[in-house]
Design a protein around this motif. Sequence first.
Motif, mmCIF file in Angstrom:
data_model
loop_
_atom_site.group_PDB
_atom_site.id
_atom_site.type_symbol
_atom_site.label_atom_id
_atom_site.label_comp_id
_atom_site.label_asym_id
_atom_site.label_seq_id
_atom_site.Cartn_x
_atom_site.Cartn_y
_atom_site.Cartn_z
ATOM 1 N N LEU A 49 0.823 -1.209 0.000
ATOM 2 C CA LEU A 49 0.000 0.000 0.000
ATOM 3 C C LEU A 49 0.861 1.264 0.000
ATOM 4 C CD1 LEU A 49 -2.911 -1.047 2.387
ATOM 5 C CD2 LEU A 49 -3.086 -0.499 -0.046
ATOM 6 N N GLY A 50 2.147 1.089 -0.256
ATOM 7 C CA GLY A 50 3.020 2.247 -0.442
ATOM 8 C C GLY A 50 3.521 2.918 0.819
ATOM 9 N N VAL A 51 3.417 2.249 1.980
ATOM 10 C CA VAL A 51 3.918 2.850 3.221
ATOM 11 C C VAL A 51 5.412 2.547 3.348
ATOM 12 C CG1 VAL A 51 3.675 3.016 5.720
ATOM 13 C CG2 VAL A 51 1.671 2.499 4.304
ATOM 14 N N GLN A 52 6.228 3.577 3.303
ATOM 15 C CA GLN A 52 7.672 3.402 3.406
ATOM 16 C C GLN A 52 8.064 2.885 4.793
ATOM 17 O OE1 GLN A 52 9.710 3.847 0.725
ATOM 18 N NE2 GLN A 52 7.824 4.274 -0.419
ATOM 19 N N LYS A 53 9.162 2.137 4.851
ATOM 20 C CA LYS A 53 9.609 1.567 6.132
ATOM 21 C C LYS A 53 9.946 2.651 7.149
ATOM 22 C CE LYS A 53 11.148 -2.884 4.373
ATOM 23 N NZ LYS A 53 12.262 -3.868 4.263
ATOM 24 N N THR A 54 10.305 3.816 6.670
ATOM 25 C CA THR A 54 10.616 4.930 7.576
ATOM 26 C C THR A 54 9.355 5.582 8.144
ATOM 27 O OG1 THR A 54 10.741 6.389 5.643
ATOM 28 C CG2 THR A 54 12.813 5.455 6.465
ATOM 29 N N ASN A 55 8.187 5.169 7.636
ATOM 30 C CA ASN A 55 6.920 5.769 8.070
ATOM 31 C C ASN A 55 6.003 4.733 8.718
ATOM 32 O OD1 ASN A 55 4.938 7.782 8.369
ATOM 33 N ND2 ASN A 55 3.990 7.262 6.399
ATOM 34 N N ARG A 56 6.599 3.767 9.424
ATOM 35 C CA ARG A 56 5.790 2.703 10.036
ATOM 36 C C ARG A 56 5.815 2.735 11.562
ATOM 37 N NH1 ARG A 56 6.911 -2.468 5.964
ATOM 38 N NH2 ARG A 56 6.632 -1.265 4.037
ATOM 39 N N PHE A 57 6.354 3.820 12.114
ATOM 40 C CA PHE A 57 6.359 3.988 13.563
ATOM 41 C C PHE A 57 5.636 5.276 13.922
ATOM 42 C CE2 PHE A 57 8.022 5.878 17.412
ATOM 43 C CZ PHE A 57 7.907 4.818 18.306
ATOM 44 N N PRO A 58 4.676 5.217 14.837
ATOM 45 C CA PRO A 58 4.143 3.991 15.441
ATOM 46 C C PRO A 58 3.219 3.255 14.476
ATOM 47 C CG PRO A 58 2.959 5.892 16.276
ATOM 48 C CD PRO A 58 4.043 6.427 15.391
ATOM 49 N N GLY A 59 3.077 1.937 14.702
ATOM 50 C CA GLY A 59 2.243 1.113 13.832
ATOM 51 C C GLY A 59 1.495 0.048 14.610
ATOM 52 N N SER A 60 1.320 -1.122 14.008
ATOM 53 C CA SER A 60 0.491 -2.150 14.632
ATOM 54 C C SER A 60 1.100 -2.700 15.925
ATOM 55 C CB SER A 60 0.223 -3.288 13.643
ATOM 56 O OG SER A 60 1.424 -3.802 13.117
ATOM 57 N N TYR A 61 2.434 -2.697 16.016
ATOM 58 C CA TYR A 61 3.069 -3.138 17.260
ATOM 59 C C TYR A 61 2.696 -2.205 18.407
ATOM 60 C CZ TYR A 61 6.715 -3.658 20.804
ATOM 61 O OH TYR A 61 7.377 -3.810 22.001
ATOM 62 N N GLU A 62 2.866 -0.920 18.192
ATOM 63 C CA GLU A 62 2.549 0.064 19.245
ATOM 64 C C GLU A 62 1.056 0.085 19.544
ATOM 65 O OE1 GLU A 62 6.422 0.700 17.696
ATOM 66 O OE2 GLU A 62 4.515 0.696 16.594
ATOM 67 N N PHE A 63 0.233 -0.104 18.517
ATOM 68 C CA PHE A 63 -1.210 -0.132 18.712
ATOM 69 C C PHE A 63 -1.622 -1.337 19.541
ATOM 70 C CE2 PHE A 63 -5.503 -1.253 16.838
ATOM 71 C CZ PHE A 63 -6.201 -0.262 17.516
ATOM 72 N N LEU A 64 -1.031 -2.492 19.244
ATOM 73 C CA LEU A 64 -1.374 -3.735 19.939
ATOM 74 C C LEU A 64 -0.882 -3.746 21.376
ATOM 75 C CD1 LEU A 64 -2.515 -6.658 19.713
ATOM 76 C CD2 LEU A 64 -0.240 -7.365 18.976
ATOM 77 N N ILE A 65 0.378 -3.346 21.581
ATOM 78 C CA ILE A 65 0.970 -3.397 22.918
ATOM 79 C C ILE A 65 0.427 -2.287 23.816
ATOM 80 C CG2 ILE A 65 3.148 -3.262 24.207
ATOM 81 C CD1 ILE A 65 2.698 -5.847 22.656
ATOM 82 N N GLY A 66 -0.018 -1.182 23.200
ATOM 83 C CA GLY A 66 -0.678 -0.153 23.992
ATOM 84 C C GLY A 66 0.121 1.087 24.256
ATOM 85 N N ASN A 67 1.224 1.261 23.529
ATOM 86 C CA ASN A 67 2.077 2.423 23.762
ATOM 87 C C ASN A 67 1.633 3.668 22.997
ATOM 88 O OD1 ASN A 67 3.651 0.763 25.336
ATOM 89 N ND2 ASN A 67 5.031 0.237 23.671
ATOM 90 N N SER A 68 0.746 3.493 21.997
ATOM 91 C CA SER A 68 0.358 4.624 21.150
ATOM 92 C C SER A 68 -1.150 4.612 20.881
ATOM 93 C CB SER A 68 1.111 4.564 19.807
ATOM 94 O OG SER A 68 2.495 4.610 19.998
ATOM 95 N N THR A 69 -1.693 5.789 20.602
ATOM 96 C CA THR A 69 -3.109 5.891 20.279
ATOM 97 C C THR A 69 -3.360 5.418 18.851
ATOM 98 O OG1 THR A 69 -2.917 8.141 19.413
ATOM 99 C CG2 THR A 69 -3.331 7.893 21.786
ATOM 100 N N PHE A 70 -4.603 5.094 18.552
ATOM 101 C CA PHE A 70 -4.942 4.651 17.203
ATOM 102 C C PHE A 70 -4.646 5.733 16.175
ATOM 103 C CE2 PHE A 70 -8.107 4.694 13.760
ATOM 104 C CZ PHE A 70 -7.715 3.536 13.100
ATOM 105 N N ASN A 71 -4.996 6.977 16.489
ATOM 106 C CA ASN A 71 -4.808 8.078 15.533
ATOM 107 C C ASN A 71 -3.343 8.272 15.154
ATOM 108 O OD1 ASN A 71 -7.511 8.666 15.334
ATOM 109 N ND2 ASN A 71 -7.486 10.221 16.938
#
Length: 252
Positions: A49-71
Amino acid sequence: MTKIISIANQKGGVGKTTTAINLSTALAVADKKVLLIDLDPQGNASTGLGVQKTNRFPGSYEFLIGNSTFNSCVRPTMVPNLSVVPASKDLAGAEIELVSVSEREKCLSKKVSSLSYDYIVIDCPPAMGLLTLNSLAASDEVIIPLQCEYYALEGLSQLLQTIEVVSKKINPRLSLKGIVLTMFDSRNSLSASVEKDVRHHMKEKVYQTVIPRNVRVSEAPSHGVPAMIYDHRSSGAKAYMGLALEILKQDK
């Protein structure tokens, strides 16, 4: 109501991520608000879907573990109505971190319960670990991409048993939405034989739409776009649109 769908198969190379990307795109094209959650540490859905590796933080890891908001974890895509929560290699560590968490199989379910989309599609990793279990526990239904080759059939019964166990013990609303036959080669008698066997055993649970082997579908990820955007006239793109229409009809 939001419909949450896991795209799952413990066998790799069956077109699981390709199905997640292009089904999500097709549903978005059909004017549905769609979220794709990349829950595979390989991050192939994010790449597609064109998401560069430099633009994947925060992502599903942070969302799942609870360190970051969904937005902060969600990203827009080039497809109107389609957003993605990307995955990075950090997600591989979630399997270990979740072991000590209370109700570890329900972490994702708690996070997605308040989200407002027509469809949430989850791309599972090719393994029956805690990440896939979290996806199944959060989902209403499962779509199984099944490659039209002999070995693909061997893992199907195991996956169906896993879905049944999760439905009985963790998530009573979980059910098999359907099986989509992928990588179908009309020149190969084995493809036709596998299709016949699967339809005989699974009856109406097998979608009428069959996804063919298609060069344009294979090329699209290297350009960071879904096949439906890369070449909407290709047989693969048309097949995924047909699958989406079947699903929309199924959900009416």
